[in-house]
Design an enzyme around this catalytic site. Structure first.
Site, short mmCIF file in Angstrom:
data_model
loop_
_atom_site.label_atom_id
_atom_site.label_comp_id
_atom_site.label_asym_id
_atom_site.label_seq_id
_atom_site.Cartn_x
_atom_site.Cartn_y
_atom_site.Cartn_z
N LYS A 1 0.69 -1.41 -0.16
CA LYS A 1 -0.10 -0.20 -0.03
C LYS A 1 0.74 0.99 0.17
O LYS A 1 0.48 2.37 -0.31
CB LYS A 1 -0.89 -0.04 1.17
CG LYS A 1 -2.01 -1.25 1.23
CD LYS A 1 -2.39 -1.43 -0.15
CE LYS A 1 -3.54 -2.78 -0.11
NZ LYS A 1 -2.94 -3.93 0.39
N TYR B 1 -12.15 -15.18 2.46
CA TYR B 1 -11.16 -14.05 2.51
C TYR B 1 -10.75 -14.37 4.15
O TYR B 1 -11.67 -14.34 4.96
CB TYR B 1 -11.92 -12.87 2.36
CG TYR B 1 -10.81 -11.75 2.66
CD1 TYR B 1 -9.99 -11.11 2.11
CD2 TYR B 1 -10.90 -11.28 4.30
CE1 TYR B 1 -9.05 -9.95 2.51
CE2 TYR B 1 -9.90 -10.14 4.71
CZ TYR B 1 -9.28 -9.49 3.77
OH TYR B 1 -8.26 -8.49 4.05
N TYR C 1 -2.66 -12.79 2.43
CA TYR C 1 -2.47 -12.38 1.06
C TYR C 1 -1.17 -13.28 0.66
O TYR C 1 -1.40 -14.15 -0.13
CB TYR C 1 -2.16 -10.79 1.12
CG TYR C 1 -3.35 -10.02 1.34
CD1 TYR C 1 -4.33 -9.59 0.43
CD2 TYR C 1 -3.45 -9.55 2.58
CE1 TYR C 1 -5.47 -8.86 0.64
CE2 TYR C 1 -4.68 -8.68 2.84
CZ TYR C 1 -5.70 -8.26 1.73
OH TYR C 1 -6.74 -7.51 2.06
C1 PLP Z 1 -3.55 -5.46 -0.04
C2 PLP Z 1 -2.76 -6.37 -0.18
C3 PLP Z 1 -2.71 -7.27 -1.16
C4 PLP Z 1 -3.46 -6.95 -2.46
O1 PLP Z 1 -3.46 -5.95 -3.20
P1 PLP Z 1 -4.54 -5.45 -3.91
O2 PLP Z 1 -4.09 -4.06 -4.49
O3 PLP Z 1 -5.48 -5.02 -3.07
O4 PLP Z 1 -5.01 -6.48 -5.00
C5 PLP Z 1 -1.81 -8.33 -1.23
N1 PLP Z 1 -0.97 -8.44 -0.13
C6 PLP Z 1 -0.91 -7.59 0.97
C7 PLP Z 1 -0.06 -7.97 2.10
C8 PLP Z 1 -1.80 -6.53 1.02
O5 PLP Z 1 -1.98 -5.89 2.12
#
Ligand code: PLP
Length: 336
Positions: free
Chosen positions: A49, A263, A289
């Site tokens: 992010k 999720y 993720y």
């Molecule tokens: C937000 C996030 C993602 C996914 O990215 P997007 O842009 O939302 O598809 C992947 N890994 C981590 C650790 C994240 O925080």
């Protein structure tokens, strides 16, 4: 592609390292595996992010905002990094946290990213699962504006065309690194959720006419929906960049076999992938993720998706703070 045309505020450490995963390559028997360390972006334990926020926060400041408002799941890495960006720039941060995961024990709403949100003085409210969270977040921002805050609303995951510029920029950073090292990358694999990361990469590689396939491992939506979401945002990002030539839907690939029950819900392959990366490479992934993204990479290798002589780079999107919200999965001692 000329991204200096867009406002950007430095928040992270770039370029992030590009490393070889020699042990994992040997253990899995090829292809040649590399890792792009976007877990090392530096902002409050880092993650993907940060790149999006450099463009989003510049837009917020250009519009006269003093308060960032956003939303995410309870253990959102995006909320944590937005809160940190606000601290760094002397702004306030308010967030809505969606109770999307409710079966992971008492630690879940206090430890990990929530603990860090508290330290960063982020003010948050919880919401039940299933609302239109971007609409809720916008309404929350409007309420705060009535109270005198100069608000700027950032959608979940920072995933709009402005945020995705961060990953168009990452695409050019990666190509530059690969060219400097003389490595030909064939494919890039990463976890995909709110779609901004993949959309930015697709738009960036498209703008540079770079033939690297980007493979998203979905952490939530089914394959068709995820590809649609990524494609739509990639087209909007390409328009913002001003790229010539159509960005076709078949430039987007995603797999949904590694989501598991939903999720933020653990899978055995995710737990195995996290343990393997830690013990083989000394790298921490996360349960929501990057652990599922890596489970996807390993699963695709086992299915013969890659040729042995291909160079495949895994984009580590961060998130290891979330491990502490899932202690019961990993601790050798029993955790209540
Ligand atoms: C937000 C996030 C993602 C996914 O990215 P997007 O842009 O939302 O598809 C992947 N890994 C981590 C650790 C994240 O925080």
């Amino acid at each position: 592609m000329h991204l200096a045309r867009f406002g950007r505020i430095s928040l992270g450490h770039f370029p992030t390292p590009l490393e070889k995963m020699g042990n994992l390559t040997k253990t899995l028997g090829g292809p040649q595996l590399w890792i792009k360390r976007d877990d090392c972006t530096g902002l409050a334990t880092g993650g993907n992010k940060t790149r999006k926020l450099e463009f989003l926060v510049a837009d917020a400041i250009a519009k006269g905002a003093d308060t960032l408002v956003t939303q995410g799941a309870t253990q959102s890495n995006h909320v944590r990094q937005t809160a940190a960006a606000a601290c760094k720039l002397g702004m306030k941060c308010f967030a809505l946290l969606e109770r999307r995961v409710t079966n992971q024990g008492d630690q879940y709403e206090q430890a990990g990213n929530v603990l860090l949100d508290d330290l960063l003085k982020c003010e948050y409210e919880f919401r039940p699962e299933g609302l239109d969270m971007n609409a809720e977040g916008q309404a929350y921002a409007d309420q705060l504006a009535e109270k005198g805050h100069k608000t700027y609303f950032i959608p979940g995951g920072g995933s709009n065309a402005i945020g995705a510029l961060g990953y168009a920029s990452a695409a050019s950073e990666l190509v530059y690194q690969a060219d400097s090292l003389g490595i030909r990358f064939d494919k890039l694999v990463h976890a995909t959720g709110s779609a901004g990361t993949q959309a930015g990469l697709v738009a960036g590689f498209h703008a540079m006419n770079t033939p690297i396939d980007i493979v998203g491992i979905s952490v939530r939506a089914n394959k068709e929906k995820q590809i649609d979401n990524v494609h739509k945002l990639a087209v909007a990002t390409a328009d913002l960049i001003g790229t010539r030539g159509e960005l076709q839907r078949d430039m987007v690939e995603a797999f949904d076999e590694y989501v598991g029950p939903g999720y933020g819900q653990p899978t055995d392959q995710m737990v195995d992938a996290i343990s393997l990366l830690a013990s083989e490479e000394g790298i921490f992934l996360d349960p929501v993720y990057s652990g599922k993204g890596m489970a996807g990479l390993i699963g695709l290798i086992q299915k013969g998706y890659f040729r042995k002589d291909e160079n495949v780079v895994f984009l580590h999107t961060g998130g290891a703070s979330g491990l502490f919200a899932y202690q019961h999965l990993f601790s050798k001692q029993k955790v209540a």
